[in-house]
Design a protein around this motif. Structure first.
Motif, PDB file in Angstrom:
ATOM      1  N   LYS A 113       0.544  -1.537   0.103  1.00 54.58           N
ATOM      2  CA  LYS A 113      -0.221  -0.233  -0.436  1.00 54.58           C
ATOM      3  C   LYS A 113       0.821   1.103  -0.210  1.00 54.58           C
ATOM      4  N   ARG A 114       2.156   1.286   0.505  1.00 49.05           N
ATOM      5  CA  ARG A 114       2.997   2.384   0.202  1.00 49.05           C
ATOM      6  C   ARG A 114       3.164   2.693  -1.024  1.00 49.05           C
ATOM      7  N   MET A 115       3.160   1.844  -2.182  1.00 52.35           N
ATOM      8  CA  MET A 115       3.247   2.957  -3.475  1.00 52.35           C
ATOM      9  C   MET A 115       1.639   3.198  -3.751  1.00 52.35           C
ATOM     10  N   ALA A 116       0.726   3.082  -3.412  1.00 48.09           N
ATOM     11  CA  ALA A 116      -0.182   4.000  -3.416  1.00 48.09           C
ATOM     12  C   ALA A 116      -0.345   5.047  -2.647  1.00 48.09           C
ATOM     13  N   LEU A 117       0.133   5.018  -1.445  1.00 51.71           N
ATOM     14  CA  LEU A 117       0.733   6.349  -0.852  1.00 51.71           C
ATOM     15  C   LEU A 117       1.286   7.298  -2.117  1.00 51.71           C
ATOM     16  N   LEU A 118      -0.120   8.148  -2.151  1.00 50.90           N
ATOM     17  CA  LEU A 118       0.958   9.601  -3.682  1.00 50.90           C
ATOM     18  C   LEU A 118       0.029  11.020  -3.453  1.00 50.90           C
ATOM     19  N   PRO A 119       1.322  11.414  -3.363  1.00 52.52           N
ATOM     20  CA  PRO A 119       1.322  12.807  -3.047  1.00 52.52           C
ATOM     21  C   PRO A 119      -0.582  13.633  -3.592  1.00 52.52           C
ATOM     22  N   GLU A 120      -1.103  14.400  -2.530  1.00 51.62           N
ATOM     23  CA  GLU A 120      -2.529  14.137  -2.971  1.00 51.62           C
ATOM     24  C   GLU A 120      -3.360  15.469  -3.952  1.00 51.62           C
ATOM     25  N   ASN A 121      -2.411  16.119  -4.352  1.00 47.97           N
ATOM     26  CA  ASN A 121      -3.320  16.737  -5.163  1.00 47.97           C
ATOM     27  C   ASN A 121      -2.140  16.768  -6.927  1.00 47.97           C
ATOM     28  N   ALA A 122      -1.536  15.514  -6.626  1.00 46.68           N
ATOM     29  CA  ALA A 122      -0.676  14.936  -7.716  1.00 46.68           C
ATOM     30  C   ALA A 122      -1.973  14.364  -8.783  1.00 46.68           C
ATOM     31  N   GLU A 123      -1.882  14.769 -10.053  1.00 41.96           N
ATOM     32  CA  GLU A 123      -1.924  14.232 -11.148  1.00 41.96           C
ATOM     33  C   GLU A 123      -1.548  12.504 -11.193  1.00 41.96           C
ATOM     34  N   VAL A 124      -2.184  11.692 -11.728  1.00 45.83           N
ATOM     35  CA  VAL A 124      -1.974   9.944 -11.998  1.00 45.83           C
ATOM     36  C   VAL A 124      -2.063   9.901 -12.911  1.00 45.83           C
ATOM     37  N   PHE A 125      -1.199   9.137 -13.977  1.00 46.41           N
ATOM     38  CA  PHE A 125      -0.978   8.083 -15.739  1.00 46.41           C
ATOM     39  C   PHE A 125      -1.154   6.915 -15.246  1.00 46.41           C
ATOM     40  N   PHE A 126      -1.786   5.858 -15.914  1.00 51.79           N
ATOM     41  CA  PHE A 126      -1.917   4.620 -16.017  1.00 51.79           C
ATOM     42  C   PHE A 126      -1.601   4.569 -17.167  1.00 51.79           C
ATOM     43  N   ASN A 127      -0.348   3.286 -17.578  1.00 51.98           N
ATOM     44  CA  ASN A 127      -0.425   2.631 -19.010  1.00 51.98           C
ATOM     45  C   ASN A 127      -0.780   1.533 -19.205  1.00 51.98           C
ATOM     46  N   ASP A 128      -1.465   1.272 -20.416  1.00 54.49           N
ATOM     47  CA  ASP A 128      -1.873  -0.127 -20.519  1.00 54.49           C
ATOM     48  C   ASP A 128      -1.167  -1.339 -19.880  1.00 54.49           C
ATOM     49  N   GLY A 129      -1.499  -2.487 -18.949  1.00 53.07           N
ATOM     50  CA  GLY A 129      -1.077  -3.519 -18.744  1.00 53.07           C
ATOM     51  C   GLY A 129       0.137  -3.001 -17.601  1.00 53.07           C
ATOM     52  N   LEU A 130      -0.486  -1.684 -16.823  1.00 50.54           N
ATOM     53  CA  LEU A 130       0.533  -2.057 -15.431  1.00 50.54           C
ATOM     54  C   LEU A 130      -0.572  -0.938 -14.355  1.00 50.54           C
ATOM     55  N   TRP A 131       0.072  -1.995 -13.627  1.00 50.91           N
ATOM     56  CA  TRP A 131      -1.073  -0.734 -12.265  1.00 50.91           C
ATOM     57  C   TRP A 131      -0.331   0.222 -11.793  1.00 50.91           C
ATOM     58  N   VAL A 132       1.173   0.172 -12.130  1.00 53.32           N
ATOM     59  CA  VAL A 132       2.114   1.459 -11.205  1.00 53.32           C
ATOM     60  C   VAL A 132       1.698   2.866 -11.969  1.00 53.32           C
ATOM     61  N   PRO A 133       1.590   3.319 -10.959  1.00 53.51           N
ATOM     62  CA  PRO A 133       1.197   4.884 -11.673  1.00 53.51           C
ATOM     63  C   PRO A 133       2.162   5.378 -12.306  1.00 53.51           C
ATOM     64  N   THR A 134       2.060   6.623 -13.313  1.00 56.66           N
ATOM     65  CA  THR A 134       2.812   8.143 -13.109  1.00 56.66           C
ATOM     66  C   THR A 134       2.433   8.695 -12.748  1.00 56.66           C
ATOM     67  N   PHE A 150      10.582   1.407 -16.345  1.00 56.63           N
ATOM     68  CA  PHE A 150      11.275   3.148 -16.354  1.00 56.63           C
ATOM     69  C   PHE A 150      10.205   3.070 -17.837  1.00 56.63           C
ATOM     70  N   THR A 151      10.885   2.257 -18.384  1.00 58.77           N
ATOM     71  CA  THR A 151      10.610   2.702 -20.023  1.00 58.77           C
ATOM     72  C   THR A 151       9.459   1.946 -20.405  1.00 58.77           C
ATOM     73  N   GLN A 152       8.190   1.989 -19.486  1.00 60.45           N
ATOM     74  CA  GLN A 152       6.967   1.453 -20.283  1.00 60.45           C
ATOM     75  C   GLN A 152       6.990   2.590 -19.896  1.00 60.45           C
ATOM     76  N   MET A 153       6.631   3.256 -18.601  1.00 64.43           N
ATOM     77  CA  MET A 153       5.997   4.094 -17.854  1.00 64.43           C
ATOM     78  C   MET A 153       6.579   5.565 -18.709  1.00 64.43           C
ATOM     79  N   LEU A 154       7.277   5.533 -19.179  1.00 58.83           N
ATOM     80  CA  LEU A 154       8.670   6.816 -19.926  1.00 58.83           C
ATOM     81  C   LEU A 154       7.357   6.920 -21.588  1.00 58.83           C
ATOM     82  N   GLU A 155       7.048   5.653 -21.837  1.00 57.87           N
ATOM     83  CA  GLU A 155       6.727   5.767 -23.336  1.00 57.87           C
ATOM     84  C   GLU A 155       5.086   5.743 -23.445  1.00 57.87           C
ATOM     85  N   GLY A 156       4.309   4.961 -21.918  1.00 53.53           N
ATOM     86  CA  GLY A 156       3.308   5.878 -21.913  1.00 53.53           C
ATOM     87  C   GLY A 156       2.508   7.934 -21.897  1.00 53.53           C
TER      88      GLY A 156
END
Length: 232
Positions: A113-134, A150-156
């Motif tokens: 759940k630490r990986m889902a503790l995000l800055p409260e006012n951030a924009e969040v983007f998701f790539n197809d096939g990934l649950w990890v947010p940008t 890193f490469t997948q997130m950057l390409e997204g």
């Protein structure tokens, strides 16, 4: 022309356990997108250092990319550091938790759940096939440290910063750098808006030196390359 920087976060990079591969990937993608990567800084997993560095880069560059420190362990503190740099708190991001649950078929434990503790006012983007947010807090994009991820997130997200791409011409020669340095300098003075670089090759290579001509003006790159080819 947008100016970008990279903040590479991780003790493992600084002590030599892991070789940084993400800088090269970022530099290649940004070059293709017409963004000038002007600075790369590697820092430890230390919250105050992250805060200070993010603030410094955010005040200087149009785009800032971080790499590393978004995992489930105690030393993954990038989200916290970026949030503090912008005066924000961390909050559990429900969509990230939902995507984790859908991807893995189970609830995340407290560490994950630490990986889902995000800055409260951030924009969040998701790539197809990934649950990890940008995560994006202008001008900072927070990306993973694992090179494949890193490469997948950057390409997204590359479509968000695609400008006029740079041009590059490569020229190879068997002449030594010292023999062509004066002529290269003359070409550089004639075309101040292009970058001319000279790079000796490894022993056993087909050529002694690789010359690179780069710039946003394709015609000037071609003209400078043509001049160089006449004396190499």
């Amino acid at each position: 022309m947008p100016r970008a920087s990279a903040i590479i976060i991780g003790n493992e990079i600084l002590n030599g356990k892991v070789q940084d591969a993400n800088t090269q990937t970022l530099a290649r993608v940004l070059f293709e997108c017409g963004v000038a990567l002007k600075c790369v800084e590697t820092i430890p997993d230390h919250t105050e250092t992250i805060v200070e560095t993010v603030r410094k880069h955010s005040a200087t560059y149009d785009l800032v990319f971080t790499s590393g420190g978004i995992g489930p362990t105690h030393d993954d503190i990038t989200y916290d550091g970026v949030a503090k740099a912008f005066g924000q708190n961390l909050a559990l991001h429900a969509e990230t938790v939902r995507r984790y649950r859908e991807f893995h078929g189970k609830e995340p434990n407290e560490a994950r759940k630490r990986m889902a503790l995000l800055p409260e006012n951030a924009e969040v983007f998701f790539n197809d096939g990934l649950w990890v947010p940008t995560v994006y807090l202008r001008p900072v994009y927070v990306l993973a440290g694992i090179p494949e991820l890193f490469t997948q997130m950057l390409e997204g997200i590359r479509h968000r910063f695609t400008y006029q791409s740079f041009e590059r011409a490569l020229i190879y020669t068997d002449r030594l750098e010292g023999d062509i340095a004066a002529e290269l300098e003359q070409v550089q003075q004639q075309f101040s808006d292009v970058e001319i670089g000279s790079y000796p090759q490894k022993p056993g290579s087909d050529h002694r030196v690789m010359l690179s001509v780069e710039g946003a003006n394709a015609e000037h790159v071609r003209q400078a390359a043509d001049l160089i080819e006449k004396f190499v």
